[in-house]
Motif scaffolding. Structure first.
Motif, PDB file in Angstrom:
ATOM      1  N   PHE A 124       0.875  -1.168   0.000  1.00 48.29           N
ATOM      2  CA  PHE A 124       0.000   0.000   0.000  1.00 48.29           C
ATOM      3  C   PHE A 124       0.915   1.221   0.000  1.00 48.29           C
ATOM      4  N   ILE A 125       0.820   2.031  -1.033  1.00 49.32           N
ATOM      5  CA  ILE A 125       1.670   3.214  -1.154  1.00 49.32           C
ATOM      6  C   ILE A 125       0.831   4.451  -0.828  1.00 49.32           C
ATOM      7  N   HIS A 126       1.310   5.197   0.152  1.00 46.73           N
ATOM      8  CA  HIS A 126       0.588   6.379   0.615  1.00 46.73           C
ATOM      9  C   HIS A 126       0.919   7.613  -0.215  1.00 46.73           C
ATOM     10  N   ASP A 127       2.182   7.771  -0.596  1.00 48.88           N
ATOM     11  CA  ASP A 127       2.572   8.949  -1.367  1.00 48.88           C
ATOM     12  C   ASP A 127       4.024   8.834  -1.802  1.00 48.88           C
ATOM     13  N   LEU A 128       4.418   9.744  -2.682  1.00 43.73           N
ATOM     14  CA  LEU A 128       5.813   9.887  -3.097  1.00 43.73           C
ATOM     15  C   LEU A 128       6.305  11.295  -2.768  1.00 43.73           C
ATOM     16  N   ILE A 129       5.703  11.911  -1.757  1.00 48.53           N
ATOM     17  CA  ILE A 129       6.028  13.292  -1.399  1.00 48.53           C
ATOM     18  C   ILE A 129       7.521  13.507  -1.152  1.00 48.53           C
ATOM     19  N   PRO A 130       8.223  12.618  -0.461  1.00 47.52           N
ATOM     20  CA  PRO A 130       9.659  12.873  -0.275  1.00 47.52           C
ATOM     21  C   PRO A 130      10.443  12.946  -1.595  1.00 47.52           C
ATOM     22  N   ILE A 131       9.896  12.339  -2.649  1.00 50.52           N
ATOM     23  CA  ILE A 131      10.546  12.371  -3.961  1.00 50.52           C
ATOM     24  C   ILE A 131      10.041  13.556  -4.782  1.00 50.52           C
ATOM     25  N   THR A 132       8.731  13.767  -4.779  1.00 49.68           N
ATOM     26  CA  THR A 132       8.152  14.821  -5.618  1.00 49.68           C
ATOM     27  C   THR A 132       8.251  16.213  -4.998  1.00 49.68           C
ATOM     28  N   HIS A 133       8.305  16.276  -3.685  1.00 45.84           N
ATOM     29  CA  HIS A 133       8.379  17.564  -2.971  1.00 45.84           C
ATOM     30  C   HIS A 133       9.374  17.463  -1.802  1.00 45.84           C
ATOM     31  N   PRO A 134      10.643  17.200  -2.083  1.00 51.55           N
ATOM     32  CA  PRO A 134      11.613  16.994  -0.995  1.00 51.55           C
ATOM     33  C   PRO A 134      11.782  18.202  -0.088  1.00 51.55           C
ATOM     34  N   GLU A 135      11.421  19.382  -0.576  1.00 53.05           N
ATOM     35  CA  GLU A 135      11.569  20.592   0.239  1.00 53.05           C
ATOM     36  C   GLU A 135      10.668  20.580   1.473  1.00 53.05           C
ATOM     37  N   TYR A 136       9.660  19.708   1.485  1.00 54.67           N
ATOM     38  CA  TYR A 136       8.751  19.618   2.633  1.00 54.67           C
ATOM     39  C   TYR A 136       9.111  18.476   3.577  1.00 54.67           C
TER      40      TYR A 136
END
Length: 133
Positions: A47-59
């Motif tokens: 189950f994948i929740h998000d790729l935020i660390p990859i797509t928005h590393p600034e956050y």
């Protein structure tokens, strides 16, 4: 740690063909996970929740982008299937897989939470001018 406990629990039992379901990102950066899945002949579903660390590393905290890349590489290398919390998450994973030259496993979206369209709109509410998570 999870793998060690699972191995101890099934000591002496074959797990071949069993389904391994991972509903969080915890443990996906372990170098032992993918080989364990392959060695045991497991059918891995993530189950994948998000790729935020990859797509928005600034956050994200320093180092999380690379750590999440390792997680997603593990998923792409060992998944029989992926469940995403949204079509957008699955599209992000598909783009990431394409960039890495990796194959995409079978996918399905299973949105979490409630239907926000059913909530009454607040007067004067506006969307933020930047990504929010």
């Amino acid at each position: 740690m999870v793998l060690r406990r699972a191995s101890n629990w099934v000591l002496g039992r074959s797990m071949r063909g069993a389904t391994y379901l991972n509903v969080g990102h915890t443990g996906l950066d372990s170098p032992h996970l993918s080989p364990w899945i392959q060695r045991e002949g497991l059918k891995a579903i993530y189950f994948i929740h998000d790729l935020i660390p990859i797509t928005h590393p600034e956050y994200c905290r320093a180092g999380e982008e690379e750590r999440h890349r390792v997680r997603m590489d593990t998923v792409l290398a060992s998944a029989a299937g992926v469940i995403g919390n949204s079509e957008d998450t699955l599209a992000s994973l598909a783009r990431y897989a394409s960039e890495r030259g990796a194959r995409m496993p079978r996918m399905a979206a299973a949105p979490l939470g409630s239907d926000l369209r059913a909530l009454p709109r607040r007067e004067g509410a506006t969307l933020a001018g930047r990504p929010t998570f």
